[in-house]
Design an enzyme around this catalytic site. Structure first.
Site, PDB file in Angstrom:
ATOM      1  N   GLY A 116      42.735 134.684 -95.063  1.00 19.74           N
ATOM      2  CA  GLY A 116      42.567 134.322 -96.475  1.00 19.74           C
ATOM      3  C   GLY A 116      41.367 133.439 -96.759  1.00 19.74           C
ATOM      4  O   GLY A 116      41.380 132.685 -97.727  1.00 19.74           O
ATOM      5  N   SER A 117      40.279 133.584 -95.945  1.00 21.08           N
ATOM      6  CA  SER A 117      39.115 132.739 -96.251  1.00 21.08           C
ATOM      7  C   SER A 117      38.492 133.156 -97.596  1.00 21.08           C
ATOM      8  O   SER A 117      38.037 132.305 -98.364  1.00 21.08           O
ATOM      9  CB  SER A 117      38.079 132.792 -95.125  1.00 21.08           C
ATOM     10  OG  SER A 117      37.452 134.042 -95.086  1.00 21.08           O
ATOM     11  N   ASN A 118      38.502 134.451 -97.896  1.00 18.06           N
ATOM     12  CA  ASN A 118      37.989 134.880 -99.211  1.00 18.06           C
ATOM     13  C   ASN A 118      38.901 134.391-100.326  1.00 18.06           C
ATOM     14  O   ASN A 118      38.422 133.922-101.361  1.00 18.06           O
ATOM     15  CB  ASN A 118      37.873 136.410 -99.262  1.00 18.06           C
ATOM     16  CG  ASN A 118      36.597 136.897 -98.615  1.00 18.06           C
ATOM     17  OD1 ASN A 118      35.515 136.724 -99.157  1.00 18.06           O
ATOM     18  ND2 ASN A 118      36.724 137.463 -97.422  1.00 18.06           N
ATOM     19  N   LEU A 189      45.390 145.029 -96.211  1.00 17.61           N
ATOM     20  CA  LEU A 189      45.260 146.180 -95.317  1.00 17.61           C
ATOM     21  C   LEU A 189      46.193 147.339 -95.626  1.00 17.61           C
ATOM     22  O   LEU A 189      46.145 148.358 -94.935  1.00 17.61           O
ATOM     23  CB  LEU A 189      45.425 145.712 -93.863  1.00 17.61           C
ATOM     24  CG  LEU A 189      44.391 144.661 -93.439  1.00 17.61           C
ATOM     25  CD1 LEU A 189      44.522 144.332 -91.969  1.00 17.61           C
ATOM     26  CD2 LEU A 189      42.967 145.112 -93.761  1.00 17.61           C
ATOM     27  N   ASN A 206      38.124 145.529-104.709  1.00 17.25           N
ATOM     28  CA  ASN A 206      38.257 145.281-103.273  1.00 17.25           C
ATOM     29  C   ASN A 206      36.913 144.850-102.713  1.00 17.25           C
ATOM     30  O   ASN A 206      35.866 145.161-103.280  1.00 17.25           O
ATOM     31  CB  ASN A 206      38.698 146.586-102.584  1.00 17.25           C
ATOM     32  CG  ASN A 206      38.843 146.421-101.075  1.00 17.25           C
ATOM     33  OD1 ASN A 206      39.381 145.416-100.603  1.00 17.25           O
ATOM     34  ND2 ASN A 206      38.369 147.396-100.320  1.00 17.25           N
ATOM     35  N   HIS A 208      34.736 145.144 -99.104  1.00 11.73           N
ATOM     36  CA  HIS A 208      34.710 145.822 -97.804  1.00 11.73           C
ATOM     37  C   HIS A 208      33.545 145.240 -96.998  1.00 11.73           C
ATOM     38  O   HIS A 208      32.443 145.077 -97.536  1.00 11.73           O
ATOM     39  CB  HIS A 208      34.532 147.328 -98.002  1.00 11.73           C
ATOM     40  CG  HIS A 208      34.636 148.075 -96.718  1.00 11.73           C
ATOM     41  ND1 HIS A 208      35.841 148.309 -96.092  1.00 11.73           N
ATOM     42  CD2 HIS A 208      33.685 148.610 -95.919  1.00 11.73           C
ATOM     43  CE1 HIS A 208      35.626 148.965 -94.966  1.00 11.73           C
ATOM     44  NE2 HIS A 208      34.320 149.153 -94.831  1.00 11.73           N
ATOM     45  N   ASP A 249      38.636 152.760 -99.601  1.00 12.83           N
ATOM     46  CA  ASP A 249      37.231 152.317 -99.685  1.00 12.83           C
ATOM     47  C   ASP A 249      36.350 153.306-100.452  1.00 12.83           C
ATOM     48  O   ASP A 249      35.263 153.670 -99.999  1.00 12.83           O
ATOM     49  CB  ASP A 249      36.656 152.125 -98.266  1.00 12.83           C
ATOM     50  CG  ASP A 249      37.472 151.136 -97.461  1.00 12.83           C
ATOM     51  OD1 ASP A 249      37.936 150.143 -98.046  1.00 12.83           O
ATOM     52  OD2 ASP A 249      37.661 151.368 -96.250  1.00 12.83           O
ATOM     53  N   GLU A 278      30.313 137.341 -98.109  1.00 11.09           N
ATOM     54  CA  GLU A 278      31.503 137.546 -98.954  1.00 11.09           C
ATOM     55  C   GLU A 278      31.813 136.285 -99.749  1.00 11.09           C
ATOM     56  O   GLU A 278      32.054 136.336-100.962  1.00 11.09           O
ATOM     57  CB  GLU A 278      32.704 137.929 -98.090  1.00 11.09           C
ATOM     58  CG  GLU A 278      32.527 139.278 -97.425  1.00 11.09           C
ATOM     59  CD  GLU A 278      33.736 139.717 -96.614  1.00 11.09           C
ATOM     60  OE1 GLU A 278      33.943 140.927 -96.517  1.00 11.09           O
ATOM     61  OE2 GLU A 278      34.460 138.871 -96.074  1.00 11.09           O
TER      62      GLU A 278
HETATM   63  C1  GAR Z   1      37.083 140.361 -95.013  1.00  4.65           C
HETATM   64  O1  GAR Z   1      35.947 140.403 -94.207  1.00  4.65           O
HETATM   65  C2  GAR Z   1      37.191 141.636 -95.830  1.00  4.65           C
HETATM   66  O2  GAR Z   1      35.959 142.181 -96.164  1.00  4.65           O
HETATM   67  C3  GAR Z   1      37.940 142.530 -94.886  1.00  4.65           C
HETATM   68  O3  GAR Z   1      38.911 141.716 -94.302  1.00  4.65           O
HETATM   69  C4  GAR Z   1      38.349 140.404 -94.167  1.00  4.65           C
HETATM   70  C5  GAR Z   1      39.375 139.392 -94.615  1.00  4.65           C
HETATM   71  O4  GAR Z   1      38.956 138.103 -94.262  1.00  4.65           O
HETATM   72  N1  GAR Z   1      38.493 143.631 -95.583  1.00  4.65           N
HETATM   73  C6  GAR Z   1      38.538 144.871 -95.067  1.00  4.65           C
HETATM   74  O5  GAR Z   1      38.167 145.128 -93.943  1.00  4.65           O
HETATM   75  C7  GAR Z   1      39.120 145.913 -96.008  1.00  4.65           C
HETATM   76  N2  GAR Z   1      38.815 147.241 -95.532  1.00  4.65           N
HETATM   77  P1  GAR Z   1      39.671 136.817 -94.864  1.00  4.65           P
HETATM   78  O6  GAR Z   1      41.168 136.985 -94.641  1.00  4.65           O
HETATM   79  O7  GAR Z   1      39.116 135.684 -94.083  1.00  4.65           O
HETATM   80  O8  GAR Z   1      39.329 136.744 -96.304  1.00  4.65           O
END
Ligand code: GAR
Length: 300
Positions: A116-118, A189, A206, A208, A249, A278
């Site tokens: 969940g850093s984003n 996911l 989303n 990616h 995607d 991101e």
């Molecule tokens: C992120 O890099 C995002 O782009 C990716 O999962 C990561 C989640 O990181 N998403 C995908 O691969 C979707 N196909 P986070 O939990 O640190 O935010």
């Protein structure tokens, strides 16, 4: 009956016992406190007394159950339970997915499966925003770090159950009743079911971790994407922010940013660079996308 309660509240047997004990003890303490408080007030008339008793009980009860829930380890459950009650008492005017408008705050739900850093960056970005708020954190994994991030930020969290998500109502009624206007996937996911996409047209986006249309699709997430990019000898990778449609995607691109892939990169070092992109762009792009939709709705 207990099975139904367990399903409704999404708790296991032990938690259900703790929740019911909290209700029972919290309710009894509310009754005792209510009578004590009323004994201090000079109310003689039985009808007046009853009305006042109901008012006092209603005011004290949430406080009592919250306090009692602490030793039972059920504080998060009751915090969410009470906020749901308050939301129902004060429903959002957008609860039936009305056009996005600037007149009331827009409520975002973040769906995520991982650390969940984003999500954290999005929460920080909108913390004091005048017209957009993060109203809900949703996950499909009980141990996802994103749920802790939501709890730390005092944002309600919600755990999806596979059957209901894919073969039931996809939680559309719940999301609507919570007044959710817009959904942001941040490392989520599970494939988003058609029912949810149709309920939120052009309102699910989303991110990616690659330059779509390359390196997307089923199984292409997180480090698998970076491994594939490095294995293919790419000199450049990046991020894609896009609308969600019924294929993995695939929906229309909103924004892309690039970064180099260095000769000695590992999936981890590339992931770190991509995460940097991101965090830098996703919150701002979400804000711009939402506000652009608001302006379009105003002009149409
Ligand atoms: C992120 O890099 C995002 O782009 C990716 O999962 C990561 C989640 O990181 N998403 C995908 O691969 C979707 N196909 P986070 O939990 O640190 O935010």
């Amino acid at each position: 009956m207990f099975d139904k309660l367990q399903q409704k509240w999404k708790v296991n047997g032990w938690q259900l016992t703790a929740v019911l004990c909290t209700f029972a003890i919290g309710g009894s303490l509310t009754g005792i406190a209510g009578r004590r408080i009323l004994a201090l007030l000079p109310v003689e008339h039985p009808v007046g007394w009853t009305i006042l008793y109901i008012i006092v009980m209603t005011l004290i009860w949430p406080f009592m159950v919250l306090v009692v829930s602490i030793p039972f380890g059920q504080f998060p459950f009751f915090r969410n339970y009470l906020s749901r009650i308050f939301r129902k008492m004060n429903p959002s005017p957008l609860s039936h997915l009305s056009p996005l408008s600037p007149s009331s705050p827009l409520s975002l739900a973040i769906f995520a499966s991982g650390a969940g850093s984003n999500a954290q960056k999005i929460i920080e970005h909108f913390r004091n925003h005048p017209s957009i708020r993060v109203a809900l954190i949703v996950s499909n994994k009980t141990d996802a770090g994103v749920l802790d991030k939501g709890r730390e930020a005092i944002i309600p969290t919600f755990l999806l159950e596979k059957e209901q998500f894919f073969r039931g109502d996809a939680y559309v009624p719940d999301l609507r009743s919570m007044g959710i206007d817009f959904i942001v996937l941040a490392g989520f996911l599970w494939k988003v079911p058609a029912a949810l996409i149709q309920a939120y047209p052009s309102r699910i986006i989303n991110i990616h971790p690659a330059l779509l249309p390359n390196y997307g699709g089923k199984g292409m997430y997180g480090k698998f994407v970076h491994e594939a990019v490095i294995a293919a000898g790419e000199k450049e990778s990046g991020i894609t922010i896009h609308y969600v449609d019924e294929q993995y995607d695939h929906g229309g691109t909103i924004f892309q940013a690039t970064c180099p892939v260095l000769p000695n990169d590992t999936p981890d070092s590339l992931a770190e660079r991509i995460h940097g992109l991101e965090h830098q762009h996703y919150p701002r792009v979400i804000e711009e996308t939402l506000l652009t939709q608001v302006v379009k709705n105003q002009n149409s």
